[in-house]
Write an enzyme that holds these catalytic residues in place. Sequence first.
Site, PDB file in Angstrom:
ATOM      1  CG  ASN A 287      15.177 -33.148  17.340  1.00  0.00           C
ATOM      2  OD1 ASN A 287      15.047 -33.496  16.171  1.00  0.00           O
ATOM      3  ND2 ASN A 287      15.478 -31.913  17.695  1.00  0.00           N
TER       4      ASN A 287
ATOM      5  NE  ARG B  82      12.326 -30.429  15.295  1.00  0.00           N
ATOM      6  CZ  ARG B  82      13.374 -29.960  14.648  1.00  0.00           C
ATOM      7  NH1 ARG B  82      14.545 -30.564  14.750  1.00  0.00           N
ATOM      8  NH2 ARG B  82      13.271 -28.882  13.903  1.00  0.00           N
TER       9      ARG B  82
ATOM     10  CG  HIS C 139      12.423 -22.646  14.505  1.00  0.00           C
ATOM     11  ND1 HIS C 139      12.775 -21.611  13.666  1.00  0.00           N
ATOM     12  CD2 HIS C 139      13.407 -23.552  14.412  1.00  0.00           C
ATOM     13  CE1 HIS C 139      13.931 -21.877  13.099  1.00  0.00           C
ATOM     14  NE2 HIS C 139      14.339 -23.056  13.522  1.00  0.00           N
TER      15      HIS C 139
ATOM     16  NE  ARG D  25      18.387 -23.650   7.088  1.00  0.00           N
ATOM     17  CZ  ARG D  25      17.834 -23.992   8.260  1.00  0.00           C
ATOM     18  NH1 ARG D  25      17.226 -23.101   9.009  1.00  0.00           N
ATOM     19  NH2 ARG D  25      17.872 -25.246   8.659  1.00  0.00           N
TER      20      ARG D  25
ATOM     21  CD  GLU E 288      12.764 -26.304  19.744  1.00  0.00           C
ATOM     22  OE1 GLU E 288      13.961 -26.109  20.034  1.00  0.00           O
ATOM     23  OE2 GLU E 288      12.347 -26.324  18.590  1.00  0.00           O
TER      24      GLU E 288
END
Length: 396
Positions: A7, A90, A179, A240, A383
């Site tokens: 990743n 990823r 995601h 965010r 993940e």
Amino acid sequence: MNVLAINCGSSSLKYQLIDSETESVLAKGLCERIGIDGRLTYQKAGLEKEITDAAMPTHKEAIQLVLDALVNEKTGAIKDLTEVGAVGHRVVHGGEKFASSALITDEMIAAVEECNDLAPLHNPANLIGINACKELMPGVPMVGVFDTAFHQTMPEKAYLYGLPYEYYEKYKVRRYGFHGTSHSFVSKHMAEFLGMDLSNSKIIVAHLGNGASISAVKDGKCVDTSTGLTPLEGLVMGTRSGDIDPAIMEFIAKKENLDIAGIMNVLNKKSGVQGISKLSSDFRDLEEGMNNGNELCAAAIEVFSYRVAKYIGSYVAALNGVDAIAFTAGIGENAPLVRKKVCEYLGYLGVTLDEEANGHRGEDLVISTPDSKVKVCVIPTNEELAIARDTVALVK
Ligand code: ADP
């Protein structure tokens, strides 16, 4: 087969070497401060973490250091690199081009490059990692696993914005969602865990990490999700803003004398629970602050939880019901307080929380009572394992 899951971010790179037969992690770690100075963290299963400062001018040196650590005589997880059967990368944005993971070929790389302006911070970094691995491990098959792919099943009514249609035609402005690897993994895993038939199910997944999103999954397919063209939309996150009145951007730009880049910086990096609390984006700090009487920390937790509950309500409408709700990622797995607050809004659905079960963390758990009309679970996401599984499926 051993799969190296990678990743790659702009200045960091997380990795795990996974034995796909046993699905166990053989070694994992990360490279940080790539292009600045460089620090490698490496941990072989069962051993202590090793942290070494090492020059990493580019991602290529970083990956070389990871490969060296994996075959290190004393602490390496494997003897030589022929034991790495495949690499899974990823990739953040696959646009409308990728509805599933894909073998990495020159054509595939060109198609990912065409998505770069949809994710200008992430995709180029992912591609740098892919190219570095191609150079250092020639001949080893590689697979790209996209954050957006799982959400490509959303219907038009969920992905179109109320904007001039020509922006979709010309620039592909639409909801993509992020995601996806986690939403896919968790929805499947929860169905297995609960003994549900995934192909006849209504599931809501709340992925609550520093970045956070919710998805509605019907019969195993995503029908809506809260992040949009970018990961900024939807829930209130660590830093965010999530959904705001778009007119706030002009209002604040004028008041604070900011340009578009300045406003985007505020919305991405200075907002969310960090912005509200004036203290931290981390829920451990927020809970501590709240317990010490800090009212802004308490407000941040309330705003966050209320937004999650409102999204769950809207996805119950989208699905016309719900069988099971999963909490996952850093906050979803580790913050019983947030889960409790969210569930308190869901009484109208017949959700009742098992307070004792809700006190546990970080394992597959049912946290609703046996008579709750909707099952509520904690399902830790993974993940890297999802990347390894997709990689094996494509290279076999
Ligand atoms: P990302 O992958 O988006 O960086 P994670 O899923 O790793 O995020 O989640 C990180 C967040 O999880 C932290 O910022 C913190 O808010 C929350 N978190 C982690 N551990 C705990 C804990 N023990 N209690 C409460 N919150 C936690």
